[in-house]
Structures are given as C-alpha cells and as structure tokens.
Design an enzyme around this catalytic site. Structure first.
Site, mmCIF file in Angstrom:
data_model
loop_
_atom_site.group_PDB
_atom_site.id
_atom_site.type_symbol
_atom_site.label_atom_id
_atom_site.label_comp_id
_atom_site.label_asym_id
_atom_site.label_seq_id
_atom_site.Cartn_x
_atom_site.Cartn_y
_atom_site.Cartn_z
ATOM 1 N N ASN A 78 0.808 -1.159 0.124
ATOM 2 C CA ASN A 78 0.147 0.048 0.068
ATOM 3 C C ASN A 78 0.760 1.342 -0.038
ATOM 4 O O ASN A 78 1.840 1.350 0.810
ATOM 5 C CB ASN A 78 -0.869 -0.171 1.237
ATOM 6 N N HIS B 41 -3.174 0.693 -3.884
ATOM 7 C CA HIS B 41 -3.268 -0.304 -2.401
ATOM 8 C C HIS B 41 -2.234 -1.460 -3.004
ATOM 9 O O HIS B 41 -1.499 -1.431 -4.114
ATOM 10 C CB HIS B 41 -4.828 -1.048 -2.759
ATOM 11 N N GLU C 185 -2.370 -4.687 -3.612
ATOM 12 C CA GLU C 185 -2.759 -5.677 -4.625
ATOM 13 C C GLU C 185 -2.388 -4.869 -6.066
ATOM 14 O O GLU C 185 -1.888 -5.394 -7.070
ATOM 15 C CB GLU C 185 -4.100 -6.103 -4.437
ATOM 16 N N SER D 299 -7.861 -9.031 3.695
ATOM 17 C CA SER D 299 -8.831 -9.284 2.821
ATOM 18 C C SER D 299 -8.847 -8.273 1.979
ATOM 19 O O SER D 299 -8.831 -6.779 2.298
ATOM 20 C CB SER D 299 -10.092 -9.317 3.689
ATOM 21 N N CYS E 112 -10.238 -5.297 -0.400
ATOM 22 C CA CYS E 112 -11.248 -4.343 -0.646
ATOM 23 C C CYS E 112 -12.104 -4.553 -1.889
ATOM 24 O O CYS E 112 -11.441 -5.398 -2.663
ATOM 25 C CB CYS E 112 -10.717 -2.875 -0.492
ATOM 26 N N CYS F 209 -9.948 -3.916 -4.932
ATOM 27 C CA CYS F 209 -8.969 -4.986 -5.239
ATOM 28 C C CYS F 209 -9.464 -6.158 -5.795
ATOM 29 O O CYS F 209 -9.103 -7.074 -6.514
ATOM 30 C CB CYS F 209 -7.835 -5.048 -4.086
#
Length: 157
Positions: A52, A63, A65, A88, A90, A93
C-alpha cells in the site's frame, strides 16, 4: 518491473505470504499503511510484489494488490495466477482480481477488515484464508496507533 524469482513447486500459501508480509513491513517502514501483496504465476514464479503506497505516493489508488499487479507488468493471461495479500482485499482490489481473471487469492487475515474475498469465492475464485497472527498483529498495532489514517484508507469517517 519486479525481477522474477522461481519458487519451489511445493510452495505453500504460507510460504507465499512471507513475500507479502515483507512488503507490508516495508510499507510501514516508509511511513505507510502495512498491507502487502504479491502476484505469483501458476508455476510459482513471483511476477510482482508491492505494498500500500497511498501515503507515500499521495495516490489513493495504490493499494498493495494494485502495486503488485502493476509490478508484474503485462501478462498474456492471469488464469492460474495467485494474488497473495496480507489483508482481505477491499472491493476495489477484489474487482481487479475479478476483472483480470486471477484464479486464486491467499489472504493473510480477515479480522481487521473483511473485504470482498467471500464475493470472489462465490464467483469461483479459489480463496484461502490463513488467519496469520503476524498479519493480525502488524495491522492491529497500526490501527491502534493511527486510527484516523486507517479509517481514511478503508473509506470510513
């Protein structure tokens, strides 16, 4: 572009998570939010890794990912790939995973935040939740110390 690294064919989800966790720690060391990710090819090749970078770059779209995805560069197909993330994903993503047909998602933890991993599983993505204590501790400590920044990251007031 991230240098490729061939990992053993017996690579387990927990082994892949170590790459994402190292990225989360790097992000924290830079003054950012400690969430990391890595994208692996079907053969175990590390295609890209990232963290991030919203704070560091002043860009709300970076982010973990998306950073790992961008670092992987253009791939002919994402079928068979695995996105590994310390938290997890969002909805943003999760949409990336869905849009590009990433086949597998490995999640370090879902206690701090529950994003779209259940939705991805319903759509046929193979989701593995590890409930990793190191991931829980790293982000939990950050949230306790910087609640306003965390709330900004997840879109809460």
């Amino acid at each position: 572009m991230t240098e490729s690294l061939i990992l053993p064919p017996t690579l387990e989800p927990a082994d892949m998570l170590t790459v994402a966790l190292a990225e989360a720690r790097a992000g924290l060391a830079e003054g950012g939010i400690p969430i990391g990710a890595a994208l692996f090819g079907a053969d175990g090749t590390l295609l890209g890794r990232g963290h991030n970078r919203r704070v560091q770059d002043g860009d709300p779209s970076v982010h973990a990912e998306t950073d790992a995805f961008r670092a992987a560069g253009r791939q002919r197909s994402y079928r068979g790939t695995t996105m590994v993330t310390t938290l997890s994903p969002c909805w943003y993503c999760s949409g990336l995973v869905r849009q590009f047909g990433i086949s597998n998602v490995v999640v370090g933890e879902t206690r701090t935040f529950t994003g779209g991993h259940d939705w991805l599983a319903e759509l046929g993505v193979r989701v593995t939740v590890l409930d990793d204590e190191a991931c829980v501790q790293l982000l939990g400590d950050f949230v306790a110390e910087f609640p306003a920044l965390w709330n900004e990251d997840i879109g809460e007031e």
